[in-house]
Design an enzyme around this catalytic site. Structure first.
Site, PDB file in Angstrom:
ATOM      1  N   LYS A  96       0.875  -1.174   0.000  1.00  0.00           N
ATOM      2  CA  LYS A  96       0.000   0.000   0.000  1.00  0.00           C
ATOM      3  C   LYS A  96       0.910   1.221   0.000  1.00  0.00           C
ATOM      4  O   LYS A  96       1.668   1.434   0.961  1.00  0.00           O
ATOM      5  CB  LYS A  96      -0.908   0.000   1.239  1.00  0.00           C
ATOM      6  CG  LYS A  96      -1.678   1.302   1.379  1.00  0.00           C
ATOM      7  CD  LYS A  96      -2.563   1.341   2.598  1.00  0.00           C
ATOM      8  CE  LYS A  96      -2.839   2.791   2.967  1.00  0.00           C
ATOM      9  NZ  LYS A  96      -3.699   2.954   4.118  1.00  0.00           N
ATOM     10  N   GLY A 157      -8.051   8.405  10.455  1.00  0.00           N
ATOM     11  CA  GLY A 157      -8.294   8.488  11.895  1.00  0.00           C
ATOM     12  C   GLY A 157      -9.363   9.490  12.300  1.00  0.00           C
ATOM     13  O   GLY A 157      -9.636   9.653  13.480  1.00  0.00           O
ATOM     14  N   ALA A 183      -9.593   4.740   4.894  1.00  0.00           N
ATOM     15  CA  ALA A 183      -9.401   5.835   5.850  1.00  0.00           C
ATOM     16  C   ALA A 183     -10.662   6.668   6.076  1.00  0.00           C
ATOM     17  O   ALA A 183     -11.411   6.973   5.152  1.00  0.00           O
ATOM     18  CB  ALA A 183      -8.266   6.769   5.423  1.00  0.00           C
ATOM     19  N   GLY A 184     -10.854   7.018   7.338  1.00  0.00           N
ATOM     20  CA  GLY A 184     -11.927   7.934   7.714  1.00  0.00           C
ATOM     21  C   GLY A 184     -13.244   7.270   8.067  1.00  0.00           C
ATOM     22  O   GLY A 184     -14.189   7.938   8.477  1.00  0.00           O
ATOM     23  N   ASN A 205      -9.131   1.024  10.198  1.00  0.00           N
ATOM     24  CA  ASN A 205      -8.314   0.704  11.371  1.00  0.00           C
ATOM     25  C   ASN A 205      -8.879   1.354  12.628  1.00  0.00           C
ATOM     26  O   ASN A 205      -9.365   0.701  13.555  1.00  0.00           O
ATOM     27  CB  ASN A 205      -6.875   1.163  11.105  1.00  0.00           C
ATOM     28  CG  ASN A 205      -5.882   0.681  12.157  1.00  0.00           C
ATOM     29  OD1 ASN A 205      -4.703   0.602  11.892  1.00  0.00           O
ATOM     30  ND2 ASN A 205      -6.309   0.339  13.366  1.00  0.00           N
ATOM     31  N   THR A 206      -8.860   2.699  12.642  1.00  0.00           N
ATOM     32  CA  THR A 206      -9.204   3.416  13.874  1.00  0.00           C
ATOM     33  C   THR A 206     -10.609   3.090  14.377  1.00  0.00           C
ATOM     34  O   THR A 206     -10.818   2.973  15.594  1.00  0.00           O
ATOM     35  CB  THR A 206      -9.079   4.945  13.646  1.00  0.00           C
ATOM     36  OG1 THR A 206      -7.808   5.203  13.049  1.00  0.00           O
ATOM     37  CG2 THR A 206      -9.195   5.715  14.935  1.00  0.00           C
TER      38      THR A 206
END
Ligand SMILES: CC(=O)[C@@H](O)[C@H](O)COP(=O)(O)O
Length: 256
Positions: A96, A157, A183-184, A205-206
């Site tokens: 990535k 995040g 993301a996000g 992830n977050t």
């Protein structure tokens, strides 16, 4: 099936491995998510020192395809160097590409992302570049030969969900390689929306690692992504300005 380069996956959830409260919660979350692809920052790994502490040590790595990322890179050169390190460790040939162009927003640097993608493709990597919602850049990355396009839903995040659905839709429509929203993502419904829009997968992830109960959230994300994909494949009804009765009056005879 999610097809990326020569690889095929049943799960459309790609999961990050950082920021979990502890390694047992990380392992349980990974297992319950059903994810087959795990991403990690090469910079955080002691890849050439097996005896050193390893933040993936609780995870049975044989069960997963590893997607190292070049997090921390600010130039194409740094990203390429990081990708070569990962490959030399023998862990994988997928990468990535993440080249950050702004410390505050963590948005990618489009020029350096393009350069790194080009170089790594030349070197035979399976390349998944992280990009913003820039429709033209996404097309150029695909033209270079990127194996997937990974547009951000919103800043890494931030948990804001999809802030530019129109441009994301444009990217999905124009792409002939998988589009993985990266993301996000903040909630399961954000992930469902991405999948209902026609995304091929979601990387997050977050939202899991930072949830009050990460294990439960990882299961919720799995189900949300499956539901969104099913809904997309089933085909939604058209939106209409006015009501249409749900119980048709024609064709039913009641009594005689
Ligand atoms: C783990 C990783 O690759 C992140 O850089 C990724 O973009 C996920 O972002 P969220 O933490 O917002 O899900």
């Amino acid at each position: 099936m999610l097809k990326i380069g020569s690889y095929q996956f049943k799960s459309r959830l790609l999961l990050g491995t950082g920021k979990y409260p502890n390694y047992n919660i990380q392992r349980e979350s990974v297992e319950l998510s059903g994810a087959e692809i795990l991403t990690f920052s090469v910079r955080r790994m002691n890849i050439f020192e097996p005896n050193q502490p390893n933040f993936l040590e609780k995870i049975d790595l044989k069960k997963y395809k590893l997607l190292p990322n070049t997090a921390g890179a600010k130039t194409a050169e740094e990203a390429v160097r990081t990708a070569r390190l990962a490959k030399a460790s023998g862990l994988c040939d997928m990468i990535k590409v993440e080249v950050i162009g702004c410390d505050k927003t963590l948005l990618p640097d489009p020029v350096e992302t393009l350069k790194a993608t080009e170089q790594l493709l030349e070197e035979g990597f399976t390349v998944l570049p992280y990009t913003s919602d820039d429709v033209v850049l996404a097309r150029k990355l695909e033209e270079l030969g990127a194996h997937a396009i990974m547009p951000a839903a919103s800043p890494i995040g931030s948990g804001q969900g999809i802030i530019n659905p129109l441009y994301l839709k444009f990217i999905i429509e124009q792409s002939n390689v998988p589009v993985i929203v990266d993301a996000g993502i903040g909630t399961p419904s954000d992930a469902t929306i991405a999948m209902e829009m026609g995304a091929d997968g979601v990387l997050l992830n977050t939202a899991v690692a930072g949830a009050t109960d990460p294990v439960k959230m990882s299961k919720a994300m799995k189900l949300a992504i499956e539901a969104g994909r099913l809904g997309y494949e089933a085909g939604r009804i058209a939106k209409k300005p006015y009501a249409t009765a749900s119980s048709p009056k024609d064709g039913i005879s009641v009594g005689s």
